[in-house]
Motif scaffolding. Structure first.
Motif, PDB file in Angstrom:
ATOM      1  N   VAL A  93      28.283 -64.384 -54.674  1.00 22.04           N
ATOM      2  CA  VAL A  93      28.337 -63.266 -55.623  1.00 22.04           C
ATOM      3  C   VAL A  93      27.401 -63.546 -56.795  1.00 22.04           C
ATOM      4  O   VAL A  93      26.667 -62.674 -57.264  1.00 22.04           O
ATOM      5  N   LEU A  94      27.401 -64.794 -57.229  1.00 27.01           N
ATOM      6  CA  LEU A  94      26.517 -65.156 -58.340  1.00 27.01           C
ATOM      7  C   LEU A  94      25.064 -64.876 -57.970  1.00 27.01           C
ATOM      8  O   LEU A  94      24.294 -64.305 -58.746  1.00 27.01           O
ATOM      9  N   ASP A  95      24.724 -65.259 -56.759  1.00 31.88           N
ATOM     10  CA  ASP A  95      23.362 -65.066 -56.275  1.00 31.88           C
ATOM     11  C   ASP A  95      22.980 -63.582 -56.347  1.00 31.88           C
ATOM     12  O   ASP A  95      21.937 -63.212 -56.896  1.00 31.88           O
ATOM     13  N   THR A  96      23.863 -62.744 -55.807  1.00 32.66           N
ATOM     14  CA  THR A  96      23.589 -61.303 -55.820  1.00 32.66           C
ATOM     15  C   THR A  96      23.397 -60.814 -57.259  1.00 32.66           C
ATOM     16  O   THR A  96      22.489 -60.035 -57.561  1.00 32.66           O
ATOM     17  N   GLU A  97      24.279 -61.272 -58.131  1.00 36.97           N
ATOM     18  CA  GLU A  97      24.215 -60.807 -59.519  1.00 36.97           C
ATOM     19  C   GLU A  97      22.955 -61.294 -60.221  1.00 36.97           C
ATOM     20  O   GLU A  97      22.339 -60.563 -60.988  1.00 36.97           O
ATOM     21  N   LEU A  98      22.572 -62.537 -59.949  1.00 38.73           N
ATOM     22  CA  LEU A  98      21.346 -63.072 -60.561  1.00 38.73           C
ATOM     23  C   LEU A  98      20.155 -62.183 -60.191  1.00 38.73           C
ATOM     24  O   LEU A  98      19.333 -61.820 -61.020  1.00 38.73           O
ATOM     25  N   ARG A  99      20.122 -61.809 -58.925  1.00 35.08           N
ATOM     26  CA  ARG A  99      19.006 -60.979 -58.463  1.00 35.08           C
ATOM     27  C   ARG A  99      19.052 -59.587 -59.078  1.00 35.08           C
ATOM     28  O   ARG A  99      18.022 -58.999 -59.412  1.00 35.08           O
ATOM     29  N   ARG A 100      20.278 -59.090 -59.204  1.00 31.41           N
ATOM     30  CA  ARG A 100      20.411 -57.752 -59.785  1.00 31.41           C
ATOM     31  C   ARG A 100      19.870 -57.756 -61.221  1.00 31.41           C
ATOM     32  O   ARG A 100      19.092 -56.895 -61.611  1.00 31.41           O
ATOM     33  N   PHE A 101      20.253 -58.759 -61.983  1.00 27.51           N
ATOM     34  CA  PHE A 101      19.778 -58.807 -63.373  1.00 27.51           C
ATOM     35  C   PHE A 101      18.290 -59.104 -63.446  1.00 27.51           C
ATOM     36  O   PHE A 101      17.585 -58.576 -64.296  1.00 27.51           O
ATOM     37  N   LEU A 102      17.845 -59.921 -62.502  1.00 26.74           N
ATOM     38  CA  LEU A 102      16.412 -60.249 -62.472  1.00 26.74           C
ATOM     39  C   LEU A 102      15.596 -58.974 -62.247  1.00 26.74           C
ATOM     40  O   LEU A 102      14.589 -58.737 -62.917  1.00 26.74           O
ATOM     41  N   SER A 103      16.060 -58.153 -61.318  1.00 22.16           N
ATOM     42  CA  SER A 103      15.300 -56.941 -60.980  1.00 22.16           C
ATOM     43  C   SER A 103      15.264 -55.969 -62.158  1.00 22.16           C
ATOM     44  O   SER A 103      14.403 -55.110 -62.238  1.00 22.16           O
ATOM     45  N   ARG A 104      16.202 -56.132 -63.064  1.00 28.77           N
ATOM     46  CA  ARG A 104      16.241 -55.207 -64.201  1.00 28.77           C
ATOM     47  C   ARG A 104      15.339 -55.645 -65.352  1.00 28.77           C
ATOM     48  O   ARG A 104      15.150 -54.908 -66.307  1.00 28.77           O
ATOM     49  N   LEU A 105      14.854 -56.891 -65.277  1.00 21.41           N
ATOM     50  CA  LEU A 105      14.047 -57.389 -66.390  1.00 21.41           C
ATOM     51  C   LEU A 105      12.743 -56.613 -66.496  1.00 21.41           C
ATOM     52  O   LEU A 105      12.110 -56.306 -65.482  1.00 21.41           O
ATOM     53  N   LEU A 106      12.335 -56.306 -67.708  1.00 21.15           N
ATOM     54  CA  LEU A 106      11.102 -55.534 -67.887  1.00 21.15           C
ATOM     55  C   LEU A 106       9.884 -56.408 -67.633  1.00 21.15           C
ATOM     56  O   LEU A 106       8.972 -56.041 -66.908  1.00 21.15           O
TER      57      LEU A 106
END
Ligand code: SF4
Lengths: 436, 431
Positions: A93-106
């Motif tokens: 779950v952490l992995d998924t979340e890390l990627r989700r936040f990463l993809s949101r970075l400008l």
């Protein structure tokens, strides 16, 4: 199978205690999640239920094991595998979340995704060692365990690649909340138990039977009571909320039936409680609006000295000549500390003085509540601090004479235990009413 | 220590409340007009106040304690206390004093928004609280007016002796009355004083009836929070007036009606529908969070059936009434008998009696940080009353009018624990 649960929603951790219908403690669960009360309760409860199933498995297995002397070792191994599996599931779950936040970075450094890949992969690779037999873990909380590894690996990566460490750390800070706030992340008992069993090839087949039996059990909640700082926000109807003072009194009584005086030094407040032979509170005193002398004071001192909270006690206990510190005001204590250090006083002596100052505050509350009677039980986070305990024992002895001082390894669960007992009583009285 | 006659009144207004409001408004109108009408004013305190004597000289009383608590209810005291602290008053001083000083420095605007007149006399009629002396010393510096001091001996043995009474009467004759004559230019008129005293006794009978109505189950009144409004007129500027007589008669009728209907007390949040806990309360309320504080009780169904605070201006239920046949002696007895002049054993007896007579489940102390007169010895009182009554005692801490000293979370936590403790101790309760 029926159970009742008590949940203590504290200011830093949430605890749950599960009781069987005969009042025995079946399981305990704790979480440090605090951003969402409902989820904290769910997580603590699901932890306590897992713990419950393990104690049930142990009971079953002992009865049918080929070699009962091996039972404890085997169950220990099973539980470690189970926890590893749970960690794995949370890490996913952490992995998924890390990627989700990463993809949101400008502004996203091109190397970032690969870095996260590498970190997570290495963390996955470390799981078995983390839960190997004899391995020492600093904490049982996913946040702490995963956090310390993630940050260490991120630091290496940052150094090697030039990608900002703050960016990587920031990702973790965001992602971990979602892991903590999701009871799902910890996964399901049956699944993890099955994987854990598969990881023990050649083990006594009776273990498989025990796990299967316990997995098949439906655990039915017949009562719940909430307490603690956040009790008003607990997902409980009003009638099922009890004050911490009553819960600590009853919980301490259940752990040590001869208890007459209870001291609870928590993060935010200190309570001196007198109970009768049934654990019913007869009087209590609490710190006033000023929380000086509570557990948070130690946290502040630890920060001031750049130490971990758990390091304070062991250092202070080495002192042979504690300095006299009068201020329990958190802010002044910091000032006094710096001044003493600059005067060249020894760290352990100053720390011993600070511990004594906290205990002095507690002594005043104890005196005001009616004194220290035999037996005396010390609960709350500070009860784990040996320097505080030593100072308390000394002062109690000086002021009241010899007293039996009880401290349980499970003292952090005292409030939740009391709550669970209240739940059991009212479930019992409902039964009576139903059958009457 | 004093009652609050106006602010934060319950939502639905009874006739008696409307009457009280109008009485108070008239009083403040008279005070505001004093510079023009030439009416004389005396600043004085609630415990042991000599209202009838003042009225017999047509002197209007101003009660700084009441102004302070009303400022608190109007949310003004944080500002006033800050001003007083700027003038050098330390944090631990009685916050009534600091609020009063701050109010004075801000133009002496009273609770109705009108300016209060400067005093023509500072009448210190009860000395049980040492702070009073210092308070008036400060005011004297400001107003340069005469001070009359009546020294009232402490009831150390729990009774008033003839010597004590004579000692006070002599001072009334030799100090207080001559000062009043000097300030007003009038002669002392004992017949007028007797008329006021007779009216006092009449109102006092009705007040006692009202307070004792809490012996009913359920109680029709709240004898702590609600009583603040009931004792307003009698402890302030109205004792001895026909206004007070009428007010208490009307109030008594209203309460009698509530009893007939089997109703509980009215709170700002509405009526208490189910009385779950009957408690006796010792110590003054907190004024800055008065409504919130009251609500903490009402939410739990806790009703105060008796309180010592409602006796700060006179413990009438022990039998004392102003006696027109012995005017100066009765004033002496009144001063000697105020609650904070009672010894600790007497206070313990009184509380224990209340617990049993009012069929209370327990008693609760609100210990006020900046008032030593009330608070010294309270934990000792707690233990003793617990031992004698067999009922659980509770202890909370707050302050009078300094909002910084009211920690809602802390007080609520303690109150809830206390009420649950009572519940748990009830015979036959499983949880
Ligand atoms: S110390 Fe207490 S009795 Fe004295 S003036 Fe202040 S509040 Fe009143």
């Amino acid at each position: 199978m029926n159970y009742t649960v008590g949940i203590d929603l504290g200011s830093t951790t949430t605890k749950a205690v599960v009781l069987g219908e005969d009042g025995t403690v079946l399981g305990r669960g704790i979480t440090n999640s605090r951003s969402n009360y409902d989820v904290a309760c769910q997580v603590a409860l699901s932890e306590a239920l897992i713990n419950t199933r393990f104690s049930l498995i142990a009971g079953e297995f002992r009865g049918i094991a080929r070699d009962p002397s091996q039972a404890t070792t085997l169950i220990g191994a099973l539980e470690r595998k189970f926890r590893a599996e749970q960690y794995r599931s949370q890490l996913r779950v952490l992995d998924t979340e890390l990627r989700r936040f990463l993809s949101r970075l400008l502004t996203r450094p091109p190397a970032a995704a690969a870095i996260v890949d590498r970190i997570v992969e290495r963390m996955h690779g470390e799981i078995d060692a983390l839960y190997a037999e004899g391995a020492r873990r600093k904490s049982d909380f996913f946040r702490d365990l995963a956090g310390s590894r993630y940050l260490a690996l991120a630091e290496d990566e940052a150094r090697a690649t030039g990608v900002s460490f703050d960016l990587l750390a920031g990702l973790f800070d965001k992602a971990i909340l979602d892991v903590e706030n999701s009871a799902e992340a910890a996964g399901h008992f049956d699944q993890h138990a099955a994987v854990a069993l598969a990881g023990l090839p050649g083990a006594d087949p009776a273990l498989t039977t025990a796990v299967a039996r316990v997995s098949a059990l439906t655990l039915e909640q017949i009562g719940s009571v909430g307490t603690g700082y956040g009790r008003q926000r607990l997902p409980f109807p009003e009638g099922r909320i009890r004050s911490e003072i009553l819960c600590h009194g009853l919980g301490a009584h259940a752990m040590f039936p001869h208890t007459r005086t209870v001291l609870d030094i928590g993060g935010q407040d200190t309570k001196a409680i007198q109970v009768d032979e049934q654990g019913i509170v007869t009087s209590f005193q609490m710190n006033d609006r000023c929380a000086a002398g509570c557990g948070r004071y130690l946290g502040y001192i630890a920060d001031e000295m750049s130490l971990g909270l758990h390091e304070l006690g062991p250092i202070a206990i080495q002192s042979s000549a504690p300095v006299r510190i009068n201020s329990t005001c958190t802010v002044f204590a910091g000032a006094e500390l710096r001044e003493r250090l600059s005067l060249g006083e020894k760290r352990e002596d100053i720390l011993a003085g600070l511990h004594r100052a906290i205990v002095l505050r507690a002594m005043s509350l104890l005196a005001r509540s009616g004194g220290v009677k035999d037996e005396f039980t010390f609960t709350g986070g500070v009860a784990r601090n040996q320097a505080a305990v030593a100072a308390l024992v000394k002062l109690v002895n000086e002021n009241y004479g010899a007293r039996t001082v009880n401290i349980s390894d499970d003292s952090i669960y005292t409030g939740a235990l009391g709550a669970a007992l209240f739940a059991l009583r009212s479930a019992g009285s409902r039964e009576c009413r139903r059958t009457a | 220590m004093s009652p609050a006659p106006t602010a934060a009144a319950p939502a639905r207004k009874d006739d008696s409340q409307v009457r009280q409001k109008a009485m108070i408004a008239r009083h403040f109108d008279r005070l505001a007009a004093a510079p023009e009408t030439g009416a004389r004013t005396a600043y004085t305190f609630v415990p042991g106040n000599l209202t009838e004597l003042l009225l017999s000289f047509d002197v209007l009383p101003v009660l700084p304690e009441i102004n302070a608590l009303q400022s608190a209810m109007r949310g003004k005291t944080a500002e006033y206390i800050a001003i007083a602290e700027k003038h050098g008053h330390s944090e631990d001083v009685c916050t009534y004093v600091k609020s009063d000083i701050g109010m004075m420095k801000s133009g002496n605007i009273g609770p109705t928004g009108q300016r209060l007149p400067s005093p023509d006399l500072l009448l210190l009629s009860y000395t049980g609280c040492f702070t009073f002396m210092k308070w008036f010393e400060l005011l004297r510096e400001e107003y340069h007016c005469p001070v009359a001091m009546l020294h009232v001996p402490y009831q150390a043995d729990g009774r008033i002796t003839d010597a004590m009474r004579t000692y006070v009467v002599d001072q009334l004759k030799q100090v207080v009355i001559p000062k009043l004559e000097e300030v007003t230019g009038r002669k002392y008129d004992e017949d007028r004083l007797r008329e006021h005293l007779a009216r006092s006794a009449q109102a006092e009978d009705d007040l006692v009836w009202v307070l004792q109505s809490a012996k009913n189950v359920p109680s029709p009144i709240d004898a702590y929070f609600g009583a603040v409004y009931y004792v307003g007129p009698i402890f302030s500027a109205f004792r001895g007036t026909t206004d007070a007589v009428d007010y208490y008669r009307e109030l008594r009728e209203e309460i009698a009606e509530r009893i007939r209907q089997g109703k509980g007390p009215v709170t700002p949040e509405g009526e208490v529908e189910r009385e779950r806990f009957r408690v006796v309360v010792e110590g003054p309320p907190n004024w800055t969070s008065f409504r919130q504080f009251w609500k903490m009780f009402a939410d739990e169904g806790a009703v105060a059936v008796a309180s010592t605070y409602s006796k700060v201006g006179g413990v009438y239920d022990l039998g004392f009434r102003h006696d027109p046949d012995h005017p100066l002696e009765t004033l002496a007895d009144y001063c000697l008998g105020c609650y904070t002049n009672l010894s600790l054993p007497t206070r313990i007896d009184l509380l224990t009696r209340y617990v049993s007579e009012y069929r209370a489940d327990g008693f609760l102390i609100n210990s006020v940080k900046s008032c030593n007169s009330f608070s010294a010895g309270q934990l000792h009182i707690l233990r003793e009353v617990e031992a004698r009554s067999g009922r659980p005692g509770g202890f909370i801490e707050s302050d009078l009018v300094d909002p910084r000293y009211f920690s809602a979370a802390n007080i609520k936590n303690r109150l809830e624990s206390y009420f649950q403790m009572i519940e748990q101790k009830r015979p036959g309760v499983a949880s």
